[in-house]
Design a protein around this motif. Sequence first.
Motif, PDB file in Angstrom:
ATOM      1  N   UNK A 370       0.815  -1.212   0.000  1.00  0.00           N
ATOM      2  CA  UNK A 370       0.000   0.000   0.000  1.00  0.00           C
ATOM      3  C   UNK A 370       0.854   1.269   0.000  1.00  0.00           C
ATOM      4  N   UNK A 371       0.312   2.287  -0.626  1.00  0.00           N
ATOM      5  CA  UNK A 371       0.999   3.568  -0.686  1.00  0.00           C
ATOM      6  C   UNK A 371      -0.013   4.650  -0.324  1.00  0.00           C
ATOM      7  N   UNK A 372       0.484   5.805   0.087  1.00  0.00           N
ATOM      8  CA  UNK A 372      -0.419   6.922   0.342  1.00  0.00           C
ATOM      9  C   UNK A 372      -0.411   7.825  -0.898  1.00  0.00           C
ATOM     10  N   UNK A 373      -1.194   8.902  -0.849  1.00  0.00           N
ATOM     11  CA  UNK A 373      -1.195   9.862  -1.964  1.00  0.00           C
ATOM     12  C   UNK A 373      -0.078  10.884  -1.739  1.00  0.00           C
ATOM     13  N   UNK A 374       0.641  11.208  -2.778  1.00  0.00           N
ATOM     14  CA  UNK A 374       1.664  12.250  -2.677  1.00  0.00           C
ATOM     15  C   UNK A 374       1.299  13.386  -3.613  1.00  0.00           C
ATOM     16  N   UNK A 375       1.698  14.582  -3.227  1.00  0.00           N
ATOM     17  CA  UNK A 375       1.559  15.728  -4.132  1.00  0.00           C
ATOM     18  C   UNK A 375       2.937  16.031  -4.697  1.00  0.00           C
ATOM     19  N   UNK A 376       3.004  16.122  -6.006  1.00  0.00           N
ATOM     20  CA  UNK A 376       4.281  16.408  -6.638  1.00  0.00           C
ATOM     21  C   UNK A 376       4.227  17.801  -7.253  1.00  0.00           C
ATOM     22  N   UNK A 377       5.188  18.647  -6.864  1.00  0.00           N
ATOM     23  CA  UNK A 377       5.282  19.990  -7.458  1.00  0.00           C
ATOM     24  C   UNK A 377       6.317  19.908  -8.583  1.00  0.00           C
ATOM     25  N   UNK A 378       5.827  20.026  -9.805  1.00  0.00           N
ATOM     26  CA  UNK A 378       6.716  19.909 -10.965  1.00  0.00           C
ATOM     27  C   UNK A 378       7.496  21.199 -11.173  1.00  0.00           C
ATOM     28  N   UNK A 379       8.551  21.096 -11.986  1.00  0.00           N
ATOM     29  CA  UNK A 379       9.392  22.255 -12.293  1.00  0.00           C
ATOM     30  C   UNK A 379       8.594  23.411 -12.875  1.00  0.00           C
ATOM     31  N   UNK A 380       7.561  23.052 -13.631  1.00  0.00           N
ATOM     32  CA  UNK A 380       6.782  24.112 -14.285  1.00  0.00           C
ATOM     33  C   UNK A 380       5.711  24.702 -13.371  1.00  0.00           C
ATOM     34  N   UNK A 381       5.751  24.320 -12.088  1.00  0.00           N
ATOM     35  CA  UNK A 381       4.814  24.919 -11.132  1.00  0.00           C
ATOM     36  C   UNK A 381       3.514  24.173 -10.970  1.00  0.00           C
ATOM     37  N   UNK A 382       3.255  23.175 -11.832  1.00  0.00           N
ATOM     38  CA  UNK A 382       2.001  22.423 -11.668  1.00  0.00           C
ATOM     39  C   UNK A 382       2.145  21.430 -10.519  1.00  0.00           C
ATOM     40  N   UNK A 383       0.992  21.115  -9.908  1.00  0.00           N
ATOM     41  CA  UNK A 383       0.970  20.149  -8.814  1.00  0.00           C
ATOM     42  C   UNK A 383       0.099  18.976  -9.244  1.00  0.00           C
ATOM     43  N   UNK A 384       0.629  17.780  -9.082  1.00  0.00           N
ATOM     44  CA  UNK A 384      -0.153  16.602  -9.448  1.00  0.00           C
ATOM     45  C   UNK A 384      -0.141  15.625  -8.291  1.00  0.00           C
ATOM     46  N   UNK A 385      -1.289  14.966  -8.066  1.00  0.00           N
ATOM     47  CA  UNK A 385      -1.341  13.948  -7.014  1.00  0.00           C
ATOM     48  C   UNK A 385      -1.038  12.584  -7.606  1.00  0.00           C
ATOM     49  N   UNK A 386      -0.238  11.842  -6.938  1.00  0.00           N
ATOM     50  CA  UNK A 386       0.001  10.477  -7.404  1.00  0.00           C
ATOM     51  C   UNK A 386      -0.284   9.493  -6.268  1.00  0.00           C
ATOM     52  N   UNK A 387      -0.918   8.390  -6.627  1.00  0.00           N
ATOM     53  CA  UNK A 387      -1.216   7.392  -5.591  1.00  0.00           C
ATOM     54  C   UNK A 387      -0.443   6.106  -5.847  1.00  0.00           C
ATOM     55  N   UNK A 388       0.492   6.183  -6.801  1.00  0.00           N
ATOM     56  CA  UNK A 388       1.250   4.994  -7.160  1.00  0.00           C
ATOM     57  C   UNK A 388       2.720   5.379  -7.251  1.00  0.00           C
ATOM     58  N   UNK A 389       3.569   4.834  -6.399  1.00  0.00           N
ATOM     59  CA  UNK A 389       4.989   5.232  -6.394  1.00  0.00           C
ATOM     60  C   UNK A 389       5.632   5.127  -7.770  1.00  0.00           C
ATOM     61  N   UNK A 390       5.168   4.167  -8.578  1.00  0.00           N
ATOM     62  CA  UNK A 390       5.768   3.985  -9.896  1.00  0.00           C
ATOM     63  C   UNK A 390       5.606   5.236 -10.757  1.00  0.00           C
ATOM     64  N   UNK A 391       4.611   6.079 -10.405  1.00  0.00           N
ATOM     65  CA  UNK A 391       4.354   7.281 -11.217  1.00  0.00           C
ATOM     66  C   UNK A 391       5.262   8.452 -10.867  1.00  0.00           C
ATOM     67  N   UNK A 392       6.018   8.338  -9.792  1.00  0.00           N
ATOM     68  CA  UNK A 392       6.893   9.455  -9.422  1.00  0.00           C
ATOM     69  C   UNK A 392       7.960   9.614 -10.498  1.00  0.00           C
ATOM     70  N   UNK A 393       8.052  10.810 -11.098  1.00  0.00           N
ATOM     71  CA  UNK A 393       8.994  10.977 -12.211  1.00  0.00           C
ATOM     72  C   UNK A 393      10.449  11.046 -11.726  1.00  0.00           C
ATOM     73  N   UNK A 394      11.361  11.173 -12.680  1.00  0.00           N
ATOM     74  CA  UNK A 394      12.776  11.298 -12.342  1.00  0.00           C
ATOM     75  C   UNK A 394      12.997  12.549 -11.499  1.00  0.00           C
ATOM     76  N   UNK A 395      13.974  12.478 -10.577  1.00  0.00           N
ATOM     77  CA  UNK A 395      14.196  13.583  -9.633  1.00  0.00           C
ATOM     78  C   UNK A 395      14.357  14.942 -10.316  1.00  0.00           C
ATOM     79  N   UNK A 396      14.899  14.980 -11.509  1.00  0.00           N
ATOM     80  CA  UNK A 396      15.131  16.260 -12.175  1.00  0.00           C
ATOM     81  C   UNK A 396      13.851  16.967 -12.590  1.00  0.00           C
TER      82      UNK A 396
END
Lengths: 602, 382
Positions: A370-396
Motif C-alpha cells: 500500500x501507498x499513500x497519496x503524494x503531491x508532486x510539485x513539478x518544475x513548471x509549477x504544476x501540482x499533481x497527485x500520485x497514488x502509485x509510487x511507480x508514477x513518481x517521475x525522475x528527480x530532475x
Amino acid sequence: MKQENIRNFCIIAHIDHGKSTLADRFIQICGGLEEREMQAQVLDNNPIERERGITIKAQAVSLEYKAKNGETYQLNLIDTPGHVDFSYEVSRSLFSCEGAVLVVDASQGVEAQSVANCYTALEMNLEVLPVLNKVDLQNAEPERVADEIEQVIGIEASEALRISAKTGLNVVDVLEEIVAKLPAPKGNPDGKLQALIVDSWFDNYLGVVSLVRVINGRIQKGQKVRVISTGKDYEVTMLGVHTPKRVFKNALETGEVGFLIAGIKDIFGAPVGDTLTMSGNASVEQLPGFKKVQPRVFAGMFPVDADDFEDFRESLQKLRLNDSALVFEPENSGALGFGFRIGFLGLLHMEIVQERLEREYNLNLITTAPSVIYEVLYNDGTVKKIDNPAELPDPGMYDEVREPIIDCRVLMPPDYVGSVMQLCMEKRGSQKNLRYLGSQVQLEVEMPLSEVVTDFFDRLKSVSRGYASFEYEFSRFEAGDLVKLDVLVNGDKVDALSTIIHRSVSANRGRDLCERMQDVIHRQMFDIAIQAAIGAKIIARTTVKALRKNVIAKCYGGDLSRKRKLLEKQKEGKKRMKQVGSVEIPQEAFLAVLGMERKKGG
Amino acid sequence: MSASDLPLSLYLHFPWCVRKCPYCDFNSHALRGEVPEDDYIDALLRDLDFELERQAESRPLLSIFMGGGTPSLFSGRAMKRVLSEVQKRLVFAADIEITLESNPGTVDEAHFAEYREAGINRLSIGVQSLDAERLKALGRIHDPAQARRAVEIARRCGFDNLNLDMMYALPQQTVEQARTDLQGLIDLKPDHISYYQLTLEPNTEFAARPPALPDDDASWTMQEQGQQLLAAHGYQQYEVSAYAQTGRQSRHNLNYWGFGDYLGIGAGAHGKRTMNGEVRRRARQKHPRLYQEQAGTAESAQEDRVVAAKELPFEFMLNALRLNSGFAIPTYEARTGLAWNADATGLVEARKLGLVEEGDGKVRASALGQRHLNTLLTLFLD
C-alpha cells in the motif's frame, strides 16, 4: 408504532468491549429470537467480521420492548463499525440515530476509537448514554473508568449503569434508560418522503437491498420512489425489518428503520448515503447523510490469471455498492499486467476487501504494497497527485514531493508512554501534546501517514502489550525529503515493488528489502539478482542462488499416483505467484516492502 | 506396432524384512517368526493364474525382478519353485534377465548357490553405504564387512551381473565421506551401480523424526562428484540414479522407464498392461496376511483402473524423461496409443525454458531438464 415510542440508537464500543454481546442480550430480552436460535453475536453476520471480531457494515435490528411504564416501544439498534478505518460508516450510522449507548470495558477503560466516535455522535447532537460493562470481572474498576469517561470525553458518567452483558446483570436497566433518556425521532409524518439510504448490498436473489431510515413522510409497498442523485424511479416491491429475523411490512413510518427492495438491478442504483423520495417530488432535498470520505491508502491488485480481469472488475463493482469508500481505476503494470489501483480507508479495509474478493468472489489476486497519496510539485509549477509510487517521475523533473501528515491521538496507561513515544519518533512523528486523563495518558502526535501504513499498528500493539489505542485524522500535505526506492529483479525494474520513502532511511531499507526478497523468492532454475536502486544508483543487492536440482530420486513402475500428487503440489504452489520476466514472484514479496523492520529472533 | 507388441516383464514382490529401515517407503514388513515360504509362493501362483485368466499372455517375458522387502529371506528351493512354476505359465525370452534383490545381512553361501541354480542371473545387493557410522544411522542390519563379503560370495556362486545400491546425502555425511564411500563401492567392481540421494518419504520413521541431512548445495556437489567418479570408472549414467558398464543396463528397469508392460504379482505389487489400446493399472492388497488370503480372487485388487488417455502423456514422460537418452517419437505413439503433438502446450513451454532437446525424431531432457526434472514434468500434467 407511534412515533414517540420509537427509539433509534447505536452502540459505540471499542473492539472486545462487549458491543455484540450486549446486542445479543437486547435481542434476547425483547424476544427477537428463541434461545436455541441465538447464534452468538448475531449482528456480525459477515463471516470475516465474525472471525475478526469486528463489525464492518452497518446493520439494524428492530426490537419490540415492553417497558416498565406499560408502553411498548420499537427499539431500532443500528450497528456501527468499531475500527478506525471505518469512521465514515460510523457517521452514516449515527445520522440515522437519535442516541447512542457508549459501552466501556470497566476493567480496561476508555479507548481512542470510542472517544473519536463519541465526539462524532456529540457533534451530531446525539444523546450519549455511558454504560460500564464487564463489572463482573475481578479487575473491574467502575469508579475509575467513570471518572475517566468524564475527563476524556467530557460527559456526565457518575450515574452510568454498571452492567455485565455476559451475565445479563442490569441489561434491562439499559433498555429502560434508552426509553427514558433518548429522544424519539422528530420528523414530519405528513411531510414529503425523505429517507436516507444507510446501507445497500447485493443479494443474488433479490437484487439490491437497502437499509433505509425514514426521516419525513412514509414509504409504502407498491409506491414509486425516486433515488435523488440519479433521478431514477423504482417501484417498492418489499419492505420490512430484521427482528433479526426478516419480517415483511406494508409501510415504514416516519422515524422507522428497515429494509427496502425496489427491483433495482443495477448495482449503482442505490448509492449509500443517498436520499429517497416519492416519485414526482421534485422539490425534496438531499439529506446531508454523509460526507464523502477520501481514501487514504492505495494499492494495486492484479489477478494472478490474466483471464480473470473482467470477473475482477465485476466483483469490485458489486463490492462498491455497499462500500462507498472503495474507489478503483484500471492500472497497467509492466510487471503484473492489467489490474486495478484501489483506494482504501486504511490497512484493515484493504485486508478485508482482498479477503472478500478472494473468498466471496473466488479470485486469486496479487496485492502490491500500500501507498499513500503524494503531491508532486513539478518544475513548471504544476501540482499533481500520485497514488502509485511507480508514477513518481525522475528527480530532475520536480521541485518537491509532499506527503500526507496526520494528527494522531494515542490513549494508553502511563507505563507505556516511553515506548510509544519512542515508536512515534522512529516513525518521524513530532509530539504536540501529552495529557494525563484519569488513569490514562493521551499523546497527541503528528506523523506522516506513510509511516502508519507500514507496520505501525503491529508495533504499537507490541510495545504497549495491546493497551494503547490509536485514532487519527488527515491534517495536511507537507514537503519532505522523499525518494523513490526501486527494486530490480534480474536487471528489470519491477514497477509494482517501488516505494516512496524518506531519504534518511533509504540505505537501510534498501538493504533490508533485498534481504527480505531473498527470503521470500523461492530458489529457481537460475540465479536471481535482486537490487534496490534510487534513480540510477544501486544501493543494495543480493542473489537468490539457483536451486541445484529438483528430481525424484527413485521411480520404478510402482505407485505412480504418489509421484503425480507430489508434482501436482509443486504446480499448485505456483498459482500464488506472478511470473515477472522469467522469475516467479510470490505474493509475500509484494508485501515484504511493507514490513520494513526485520523481525529479529521471532 | 500394435499395443500387444509392447515388451513384457514380471515383477514379483516379497514383503518381509528382518527389520523395517527408517527411510524405506516400499511395502515391507518386519518379519515375526519364520517366513511362510510355501504359503506365500502358493499365493503368488494363484495371483498369477488369476491375472492370466483375466487376459491370456503370449508375449515372452524379457525380464523378471524379484524385489521386496528382502527376497533373499526366501530359500533357493522356494525361488526355484516359483520360477519353474512361472515358466509353466509364461514363455521366457532366450536372454531373459532374472534379478533378485538381497540384503547383505541375510546372505549365506548355500542360498546364493541355489539362487544361481534356480536360474537367477542378476543380483542386486542393497549395500547403501560402506561407512559403519552411516549404516547405523540408516538403521541397516549389516556392517561394511558383510557387504564386501556378500559381493565376494555372489561372485563365487557364479553371478557375473551384479548391481550394488548406494545412497548419498546421508545423515551427517560430508562431501568427502560421500566420495570415499562411492570409491569403495567402485573398488568392488560391480557391473551396475544405483547411486541415489536419500530423500525423506512420507509415512516413514525419518519423515516423522527427520535426521539432519546435507543441504541442497552439498547434496548437489555429492551428485556431481559421483557422476564424475562413476564416469571415470566406465559407469555410464543412463537414468537419474542408474549407472552401468557397457551392456549392463538393467533391462527390467529400462522396461519401466520405456513405458513397457509388466505384470505385478505379490503383496502390494503394481502392474501395467496395455490391451486394445487401453492402459490398465492393477495393484494388489498390501498387507501380507490379507494378500495371502485374497490372492487369486478379485478381492485382492487394491486398484484396478484404465488410465485416462489425457493422463498418458504425463505418465509416459514421468518415466521416459528419466532416461538420459529420452525416447523416440514412434515409441511414444506405440506405447501411449496417442499421436505425437509437437505443439502441445507443455512441450512448447519446456522448449522455451530450455528443458528439452529434440532431434532425429527423439526427445530427451536437456542437462537443465535433467537437474530440474520435476519442473519439466509438471508441464505435462493435464
